[in-house]
Design an enzyme around this catalytic site. Structure first.
Site, PDB file in Angstrom:
ATOM      1  N   ASP A 222       0.858  -1.176   0.000  1.00 48.20           N
ATOM      2  CA  ASP A 222       0.000   0.000   0.000  1.00 48.20           C
ATOM      3  C   ASP A 222       0.900   1.234   0.000  1.00 48.20           C
ATOM      4  O   ASP A 222       2.119   1.133   0.141  1.00 48.20           O
ATOM      5  CB  ASP A 222      -0.947  -0.007   1.202  1.00 48.20           C
ATOM      6  CG  ASP A 222      -0.228   0.012   2.542  1.00 48.20           C
ATOM      7  OD1 ASP A 222       0.998   0.160   2.560  1.00 48.20           O
ATOM      8  OD2 ASP A 222      -0.900  -0.113   3.572  1.00 48.20           O
TER       9      ASP A 222
ATOM     10  N   ASP B 279      -7.765  -7.616   0.524  1.00 47.52           N
ATOM     11  CA  ASP B 279      -6.831  -7.816   1.635  1.00 47.52           C
ATOM     12  C   ASP B 279      -7.491  -7.374   2.923  1.00 47.52           C
ATOM     13  O   ASP B 279      -8.407  -6.554   2.925  1.00 47.52           O
ATOM     14  CB  ASP B 279      -5.558  -6.995   1.427  1.00 47.52           C
ATOM     15  CG  ASP B 279      -5.777  -5.529   1.811  1.00 47.52           C
ATOM     16  OD1 ASP B 279      -5.311  -5.124   2.894  1.00 47.52           O
ATOM     17  OD2 ASP B 279      -6.442  -4.798   1.051  1.00 47.52           O
TER      18      ASP B 279
ATOM     19  N   CYS C 279     -10.815 -29.768   6.859  1.00 48.35           N
ATOM     20  CA  CYS C 279      -9.858 -28.722   6.506  1.00 48.35           C
ATOM     21  C   CYS C 279      -8.480 -29.321   6.227  1.00 48.35           C
ATOM     22  O   CYS C 279      -7.994 -30.148   7.009  1.00 48.35           O
ATOM     23  CB  CYS C 279      -9.763 -27.696   7.637  1.00 48.35           C
ATOM     24  SG  CYS C 279      -8.507 -26.422   7.363  1.00 48.35           S
TER      25      CYS C 279
ATOM     26  N   CYS D 117      -5.588 -27.777   6.371  1.00 44.69           N
ATOM     27  CA  CYS D 117      -4.477 -27.032   6.979  1.00 44.69           C
ATOM     28  C   CYS D 117      -3.688 -27.924   7.941  1.00 44.69           C
ATOM     29  O   CYS D 117      -4.226 -28.887   8.488  1.00 44.69           O
ATOM     30  CB  CYS D 117      -4.995 -25.785   7.704  1.00 44.69           C
ATOM     31  SG  CYS D 117      -5.605 -26.070   9.382  1.00 44.69           S
TER      32      CYS D 117
ATOM     33  N   CYS E  17      -5.389 -28.687  11.416  1.00 41.00           N
ATOM     34  CA  CYS E  17      -6.477 -29.662  11.438  1.00 41.00           C
ATOM     35  C   CYS E  17      -6.009 -31.059  11.053  1.00 41.00           C
ATOM     36  O   CYS E  17      -6.418 -32.058  11.659  1.00 41.00           O
ATOM     37  CB  CYS E  17      -7.607 -29.201  10.513  1.00 41.00           C
ATOM     38  SG  CYS E  17      -8.468 -27.716  11.087  1.00 41.00           S
TER      39      CYS E  17
ATOM     40  N   HIS F 196      -4.580 -21.944  10.256  1.00 41.45           N
ATOM     41  CA  HIS F 196      -5.918 -22.410   9.873  1.00 41.45           C
ATOM     42  C   HIS F 196      -6.705 -21.308   9.169  1.00 41.45           C
ATOM     43  O   HIS F 196      -7.331 -21.546   8.125  1.00 41.45           O
ATOM     44  CB  HIS F 196      -6.686 -22.889  11.102  1.00 41.45           C
ATOM     45  CG  HIS F 196      -8.134 -23.143  10.812  1.00 41.45           C
ATOM     46  ND1 HIS F 196      -8.577 -24.318  10.250  1.00 41.45           N
ATOM     47  CD2 HIS F 196      -9.224 -22.335  10.933  1.00 41.45           C
ATOM     48  CE1 HIS F 196      -9.884 -24.242  10.060  1.00 41.45           C
ATOM     49  NE2 HIS F 196     -10.301 -23.044  10.459  1.00 41.45           N
TER      50      HIS F 196
END
Length: 414
Positions: A91, A270, A308, A310, A313, A339
């Site tokens: 930014d 974002d 999930c 990830c 998990c 996660h």
């Protein structure tokens, strides 16, 4: 930048795009996690990359203050400084005109900041913002814009919009004479507050400069405005922005907001939400947020989400142990951050797959029913999706909820 639209939804304005930058390909629509200080809090760059994330955001204002441009130049840019091998967006520092407004004085020249660290004055001009972003070396850089709170009304909104256009011209000149146009891609930011007429004026000016910018952002939202106004401004901008340029909605992070924006034609978003909320002990799931600080999780041996992919998990880490350590041990924030970033990636990846397979309206209906079916659909989401041909209420008996409709677990009874 090489930008290609490879699929479009047959009903909504959603699309799948391939964006090739200096550090690889990012498929859109995509969510960008925010690494404000050149780091996702609690994760290494290698961990972030291993989650499949190909684009994240650094903050120009903060990196200019610390570590400073001299250090970044010596490191060879922010990619090498932080050990990040994929794409990077910065930014411009414009948002800090609002978030640090008590430290800031705006003039036509630029923004005079007092450092929140030591009070030292710093002048951020459009030219300086671009030069800082050149030192950072981000693949996508943003113009410096004059940002006001989305709740601001009166002549200040128009003043900020017109100044943002003038500042864009100064950013373009600085960028073009730097010789870095082939390496770094400048995005313009559409301003105008909640006033459709001002937004149209800004869109007219920004589109006139299409040949001198690579993409467009929709700024000045996600600041507490009513959601029915939020989506209408997003739609107004997305409908008019060039179809052969990426469209970026700044500061959007809730899953329902992301999918509405995608349906309206947005490619990128974002927000600090998924990582910040992880540090508060909240896991994001397709059934809604899970507040792991609540006592009802004390004895639960289930993972956050058995479906999930990830690492948190898949490893079988239980809700009970997360309840035990969350907000106390850094490992808890680390596990939830991983996660939540994967959840955001699944939401957007699911959208891409559905668009490619011609079933995006069905994906929207399925997501909203699973997420809100037990509490009620936010009326603004229903209104927004109806505007692009998707009726969430068709064939379901789900109540409408006024206001933002944000779903949250506040107590064990929830």
């Amino acid at each position: 930048m090489q930008f290609e639209v490879i699929a479009k939804c047959h009903t909504t304005q959603a699309r799948v795009c391939r964006m090739r930058l200096a550090h690889g390909v990012t498929m859109l629509p995509a969510f960008m996690p925010v690494a404000t200080q050149a780091a996702i809090k609690g994760l290494t760059p290698q961990q972030v990359e291993s989650l499949g994330i190909t684009l994240m955001l650094n903050n120009t204002y903060h990196l200019n203050l610390r570590p400073g441009i001299k250090v970044l130049d010596e490191a060879g840019g922010a990619h090498k400084f932080q050990g990040w091998n994929r794409n990077l967006l910065t930014d411009s520092g414009g948002f800090q005109l609002v978030s640090l407004s008590k430290f800031t004085n705006i003039t036509e020249d630029g923004a005079l900041f007092a450092s929140p660290f030591n009070g030292e004055p710093t002048m951020l001009t459009p030219e300086e913002s671009i030069s800082i972003q050149h030192s950072i070396g981000a693949d996508i850089i943003m113009q410096l814009d004059d940002v006001v709170s989305s709740l601001t009304v009166g002549p200040r909104v128009g003043e900020a919009m017109h100044r943002s256009v003038r500042w864009l011209d100064r950013c373009i000149e600085q960028h073009e004479k730097s010789g870095r146009k082939d390496k770094q891609n400048l995005f313009a930011i559409v301003q105008g507050g909640l006033d459709p007429a001002l937004r149209d004026l800004c869109l007219d000016a920004m589109i006139e400069r299409k040949d001198r910018v690579t993409g467009y952002a929709i700024g000045g939202l996600s600041g507490g405005e009513e959601k029915d106004i939020f989506w209408k401004i997003i739609k107004q901008c997305a409908d008019r922005l060039p179809s052969d340029r990426p469209r970026y909605s700044m500061g959007v992070g809730f899953a329902e907001d992301l999918l509405v924006c995608v349906a309206l034609g947005v490619d990128m978003a974002d927000c600090v939400f998924p990582t910040r909320t992880a540090r508060f002990g909240v896991a994001l799931t397709f059934k809604g947020p899970l507040n792991l600080k609540l006592g009802k999780h004390t004895k639960s041996m289930e993972p956050i989400d058995k479906n999930c992919p990830c690492p948190t998990c898949v490893s079988g880490m239980s809700r009970a142990v997360l309840h035990h350590i969350v907000t106390i041990e850094t490992a808890g924030a680390h596990a939830l951050t991983i996660h939540n970033l994967v959840f955001q990636a699944q939401v957007m990846g699911g959208a891409r797959d559905a668009i490619l397979e011609g079933r995006f309206p069905e994906y929207l209906r399925s997501f909203f029913f699973d997420y809100f079916g037990d509490t009620g659909y936010p009326e603004w989401c229903v209104n927004a999706l109806r505007s692009v041909g998707v009726d969430l209420m068709q064939g379901v008996d789900v109540p409408l909820v006024q206001g933002s409709g944000v779903k949250w677990e506040y107590s064990d009874a929830a």
